[in-house]
Design a protein around this motif. Structure first.
Motif, short mmCIF file in Angstrom:
data_model
loop_
_atom_site.label_atom_id
_atom_site.label_comp_id
_atom_site.label_asym_id
_atom_site.label_seq_id
_atom_site.Cartn_x
_atom_site.Cartn_y
_atom_site.Cartn_z
N UNK A 40 0.71 -1.08 0.22
CA UNK A 40 -0.09 0.01 -0.07
C UNK A 40 0.80 1.24 -0.07
N UNK A 41 2.26 1.08 0.22
CA UNK A 41 2.93 2.10 0.34
C UNK A 41 2.69 3.29 1.43
N UNK A 42 2.27 2.88 2.52
CA UNK A 42 2.08 3.62 3.72
C UNK A 42 2.13 3.23 4.83
N UNK A 43 2.17 3.95 6.02
CA UNK A 43 2.63 3.29 7.22
C UNK A 43 1.25 2.61 7.75
N UNK A 44 1.53 1.68 8.54
CA UNK A 44 0.43 0.85 9.35
C UNK A 44 0.09 1.39 10.47
N UNK A 45 -0.76 0.95 11.55
CA UNK A 45 -1.34 1.46 12.64
C UNK A 45 -0.07 2.02 13.40
N UNK A 46 -0.04 3.25 13.70
CA UNK A 46 0.97 4.01 14.50
C UNK A 46 0.56 4.70 15.78
N UNK A 47 1.11 4.58 16.81
CA UNK A 47 0.68 5.00 18.17
C UNK A 47 2.28 5.38 18.89
N UNK A 48 1.91 6.54 19.64
CA UNK A 48 2.84 7.37 20.19
C UNK A 48 2.56 7.31 21.72
N UNK A 49 3.37 6.99 22.51
CA UNK A 49 3.03 6.97 24.01
C UNK A 49 4.09 7.88 24.86
N UNK A 50 3.49 8.67 25.73
CA UNK A 50 4.42 9.21 26.62
C UNK A 50 4.08 8.97 28.11
N UNK A 51 5.01 8.76 28.81
CA UNK A 51 5.01 8.37 30.09
C UNK A 51 5.75 9.19 31.10
N UNK A 52 5.07 9.76 32.12
CA UNK A 52 5.88 10.82 33.15
C UNK A 52 5.60 10.32 34.46
N UNK A 53 6.78 9.84 35.16
CA UNK A 53 6.67 9.50 36.47
C UNK A 53 6.88 10.63 37.63
N UNK A 54 5.65 11.04 38.40
CA UNK A 54 5.67 12.21 39.20
C UNK A 54 5.41 11.75 40.61
N UNK A 55 6.50 10.88 40.99
CA UNK A 55 6.47 10.29 42.24
C UNK A 55 5.18 9.47 42.82
N UNK A 56 4.20 10.21 43.20
CA UNK A 56 2.94 9.73 43.71
C UNK A 56 2.11 9.82 42.55
N UNK A 57 2.25 10.66 41.54
CA UNK A 57 1.14 10.78 40.40
C UNK A 57 1.92 10.30 38.99
N UNK A 58 1.06 9.93 38.17
CA UNK A 58 1.74 9.69 36.89
C UNK A 58 0.97 10.14 35.69
N UNK A 59 1.54 10.62 34.53
CA UNK A 59 0.77 10.97 33.16
C UNK A 59 0.98 9.90 32.24
N UNK A 60 -0.11 9.54 31.72
CA UNK A 60 0.03 8.61 30.57
C UNK A 60 -0.75 9.19 29.35
N UNK A 61 -0.06 9.28 28.40
CA UNK A 61 -0.68 10.04 26.75
C UNK A 61 -0.27 9.08 25.92
N UNK A 62 -1.46 9.01 25.05
CA UNK A 62 -1.38 7.78 23.92
C UNK A 62 -1.72 8.63 22.89
N UNK A 63 -1.29 8.63 21.59
CA UNK A 63 -1.77 9.35 20.40
C UNK A 63 -1.82 8.46 19.16
N UNK A 64 -2.88 8.16 18.42
CA UNK A 64 -2.90 7.52 17.30
C UNK A 64 -3.20 8.62 16.20
#
Length: 899
Positions: free
Chosen positions: A842-866
């Protein structure tokens, strides 16, 4: 003995100090004062100076025996490193520096502890050092619960306490308060308290309340409270609140999530009720409702019986409005069942289940954020029970299996499937005669399997059909599908032995007997009126047997060369050649009554049919076979020692983990006796950084081109045939390359590759211990990049596969796939990962996802982008790590369901 020493000490001290006008005795030592100061508190401390005149050894003993018993009911053990002060008038004991009091389930450590045996009150605090800093603050332990305090007053009689500056841990949470009262039930009433899951002295966040009540193992009740972040109050105010903190599972309401979808409208989803049935089982009932008429319910349960079994089940039902407009009332009713049951080691019987299936349109009509569930086309299930027949060599198994293709709607059920197996038997094991070792090793076994296969694939219907027809697997069609069920049984008896030939060659002769049983057979005949073949089904018991025999020879050859110069010190080559001779008669001959040649058209063309055509265990083989199978497996490695190496030991380097060649030759066949040649190789390059797998197939016969025509759509149609002539006889080398497959995989970070290998081995065990389902375990095991490893600074995993195939003069087909994933630590607590691939067709990228994780000691941030594709979406979750405050979070997401 110790109580009498202390009693004697108490009575002797007044005589020594009677002439002095003091009320206390002070003892000081540089060593820890402990064993000699163990005191039985059932006797109160008395001022023995009143009994000096009449005192004697005998009388003093009687006085001790007749003393009035106090209210403290058990022994108080105490010690101190610096000093102990005894005040006989006030009955105070004051301890300094690393003082310790042990009273039943109560323990106290502080730099200053005062105990009064009249009032039964204990006071503890720290001491200021030369820098005016308080050290040795009290640490109070009651029934395993630890309280870190600035100051504490405790009553041994009432078991009540007043605590200043307390910090105590309750499960995953910590409570800080200025002043706290503790009652005999260990309930705590706090003033100006902070409730948090952060374990720092100055927490990153907390729930600040003027009044707070803590009921251990149950809940925390708060008066007016607000959220503080880094000790800064926020405007998030609430008049009251309750925070559950049970030690055991507790029933309660499950709050729904809310949002909007373009297709189904506004929604409330995953709300319901959680029922903690007991410590071995629970159940969650959830529902979802949409403003455009769709709704759904689900029931999920986990269960466990210690040392016997554990499992979980999830049943979902949804009704969706699938009409294109609001006036269109079309609906779709779908269900899905997931069930996992795992036995634990107990007894010989084992029942296990792994069920995953439902209606073929469930995933299409009920999308979820589980991408794997959405893109998977094939689902299968298996339920089985197995056991041994005590006192016999037999064991049995009963199972039911299911496989489903949601793209074609094809469903196959094996219901039931029964197996009876006999362990391998050695009838001549007792024979101990030289030269008859082969007789000792002779063995046989027995296997019987029977199954009933139900399928909605009814084959090609009509003369013009080019594809199989798939019937709806519905209640209306079930009688028809059961009538067409394919059933039968198969018996197998393998017999084998082994012996050494010429000392270094292992010979393994074998004989195999098979027999199939069916409850019907087919009769194929040509109909002149219909000008086609008619199939009559005859409901009768039918059986057919087959057998084959063979012998295999194998050995192992070693060769090593030692180069005189250079870093290579040795090259070792291990060859494992094998030759297998196999023979089978032609069960297609008329005498066996299995195959029949039938006219197929008015021109007199014929075709051979089996009376077991399409049956579950097939038919005995047609055509006589006498093959010689040849294979050669190679392992090549070398030892290398560079001049820069400081170690005396050379390094082992594998050139080929495996390099194998195989083919076979049918000496009985009248043509095309030589089978295609297969070549397989496996190695790694660049010190193990790149794994390489190669598979090829070579056809040794010549292909002749007859003609090439152009179809109406502009594509070529090749007419060709293979002739019984070897390629090397026609000057075409060893043959035609028909297939070649190369697979490359690597993690460009060596530490990351090692981490992947370790994670793959450890994740499955860790996930099961954490209570994950079997599907989640497999997802983790197949995707080590899902594990966030901050110890590895970066990873870049690449998997590339290319497959080339060509049949004669047809145009070659090339299929390429590439997948790549990775992550990088920008800081100690920031990690960014990605997962993608490239479709070369198909000459194209397949399913793509980008994940960001941030450790905030007692908190955490999770981000996901397709960023693109059908599943285009994004989500950001900021929340507390501890499960007790898991609802304290901020979500922002846009679901791909809206696309």
């Amino acid at each position: 003995m110790r109580r009498y020493i202390l009693s004697l000490f108490i009575f002797v001290v007044p005589f020594i100090g009677y002439g002095q006008e003091v009320d206390s005795v002070k003892q000081k030592s540089d060593s820890l004062i402990d064993d000699s100061i163990k005191f039985d508190s059932t006797k109160s401390i008395t001022d023995s100076t009143n009994n000096i005149i009449t005192d004697s050894i005998a009388n003093s003993t009687d006085t001790v025996k007749n003393q009035k018993k106090g209210d403290i009911k058990t022994t108080v053990n105490y010690n101190a490193k610096d000093s102990l002060n005894f005040n006989l008038k006030t009955q105070d004991i004051i301890m300094y520096k690393e003082a310790h009091v042990d009273y039943g389930e109560i323990k106290l450590d502080a730099d200053k502890i005062k105990v009064n045996y009249n009032t039964k009150i204990l006071d503890a605090s720290g001491l200021k050092d030369t820098a005016d800093k308080v050290t040795g603050k009290p640490v109070f332990t009651d029934k395993g619960q630890v309280y870190q305090t600035d100051q504490i007053t405790y009553n041994f009689d009432t078991k009540k306490a007043i605590i200043k500056g307390v910090v105590t841990q309750q499960g995953e949470a910590f409570m800080h308060s200025n002043w706290t009262k503790k009652n005999e039930k260990d309930e705590m009433f706090s003033d100006h308290a902070l409730y948090t899951t952060c374990n720092l002295d100055h927490p990153h966040f907390g729930i600040s309340a003027n009044k707070l009540k803590l009921i251990p193992g149950d809940k925390i009740l708060a008066g007016p409270f607000n959220l503080e972040i880094t000790e800064i109050p926020t405007p998030l105010l609430f008049p009251f609140g309750m925070f559950p903190m049970p030690n055991n599972k507790t029933s309660g309401i499950l709050f729904p999530t809310y949002g909007e979808e373009n297709r189904r409208g506004f929604f409330l989803r995953d709300g319901g009720y959680y029922w903690a049935i007991n410590e071995y089982a629970d159940m969650a009932l959830r529902g979802e409702i949409y403003s455009k008429g769709s709704y759904g319910v689900s029931v999920a349960s986990n269960y466990k019986k210690r040392y016997s079994y554990n499992g979980n089940i999830n049943i979902r039902f949804n009704q969706q409005s699938i009409g294109e407009t609001e006036a269109d009332s079309a609906v779709s009713r779908d269900f899905w069942v997931q069930w996992t049951h795992r036995p634990e080691s107990k007894g010989t019987g084992r029942f296990s289940a792994s069920v995953n299936g439902g209606t073929s349109t469930f995933n299409q009509n009920n999308p979820s954020q589980d991408f794997q569930q959405q893109v998977t086309a094939n689902f299968n299930s298996n339920i089985s029970y197995s056991n041994v027949i005590q006192g016999t060599p037999f064991n049995y198994a009963i199972s039911a299996r299911h496989d489903q293709d949601v793209r074609t709607n094809e469903i196959n059920l094996l219901l039931p499937e029964v197996a009876l197996n006999m362990n391998r038997q050695y009838p001549f094991k007792a024979v101990n005669v030289d030269g008859l070792n082969w007789l000792q090793k002779m063995n046989y076994s027995y296997n019987f399997t029977s199954t009933n296969r139900i399928t909605n694939n009814i084959g090609r219907v009509g003369m013009e059909a080019t594809e199989d027809s798939i019937a709806d697997f519905s209640r209306e069609n079930l009688p028809y599908l059961l009538e067409r069920a394919n059933n039968g049984g198969r018996h197998r008896i393998p017999v084998s032995t082994s012996f050494n030939l010429f000392k270094f060659i292992t010979a393994s002769p074998n004989f195999n007997y098979d027999e199939v049983w069916y409850l019907r057979e087919l009769n194929h005949r040509y109909s002149d009126s219909l000008n086609t073949v008619v199939i009559d089904t005859m409901n009768t018991f039918s059986r057919a047997s087959s057998y084959n025999a063979g012998i295999g020879f194998t050995t192992r050859l070693y060769g090593t060369i030692y180069p005189k110069n250079g870093p290579v010190k040795a090259v070792r080559h291990i060859m494992t050649p094998s030759v297998n001779l196999n023979w089978r008669p032609d069960f297609g001959e008329e005498e066996y009554g299995i195959y029949k040649e039938v006219q197929t058209d008015s021109l007199g063309n014929t075709r051979v049919f089996s009376k077991y055509e399409g049956f579950v265990y097939g038919s005995p083989g047609r055509g006589k076979s006498g093959t010689i199978g040849i294979s050669l497996a190679n392992t090549i490695e070398m030892k290398v020692k560079k001049e820069s190496d400081t170690s005396d030991m050379p390094t082992k380097v594998k050139i080929f983990d495996n390099l194998s060649f195989s083919t076979s030759y049918n000496v009985i066949a009248d043509s095309f006796k030589l089978a295609p040649i297969s070549i397989n190789a496996r190695t790694n390059l660049f010190n193990g950084k790149l794994d390489v797998n190669l598979q090829t197939g070579i056809d040794p016969y010549v292909m002749v081109l007859d003609s090439i025509t152009i179809r109406d759509n502009g594509t070529e149609e090749v007419f060709q045939r293979k002739i019984d002539q070897y390629a090397w006889e026609a000057g075409q080398g060893v043959g035609r390359l028909t297939t070649a497959n190369i697979a490359l995989s690597t993690n460009l970070n060596p530490a990351g590759k090692k981490s992947d290998d370790e994670n793959r081995n450890n994740l499955e065990t860790q996930a099961r211990q954490a209570g994950a389902t079997e599907d989640q375990v497999q997802a983790l095991a197949n995707n080590p990049d899902m594990y966030v490893d901050f110890n590895v600074p970066w990873n870049l995993r690449v998997r590339y596969n290319i497959r080339w195939s060509r049949q004669g003069f047809e145009e070659a087909r090339v299929q390429q796939t590439m997948n790549f994933s990775g992550d990088i630590n920008f800081t100690e607590n920031w990690k960014v990962g990605f997962n993608s691939g490239y479709d070369f067709e198909q000459k194209d990228f397949t399913q793509t996802s980008i994940n960001i994780f941030r450790n905030l000691h007692c908190w955490q941030i999770n981000a996901n982008w397709v960023p693109f594709g059908r599943f285009q979406s994004f989500s950001v979750d900021i929340g507390v790590k501890a499960s007790i405050l898991q609802d304290l979070k901020l979500n922002r997401r846009r679901s791909w369901w809206d696309n």
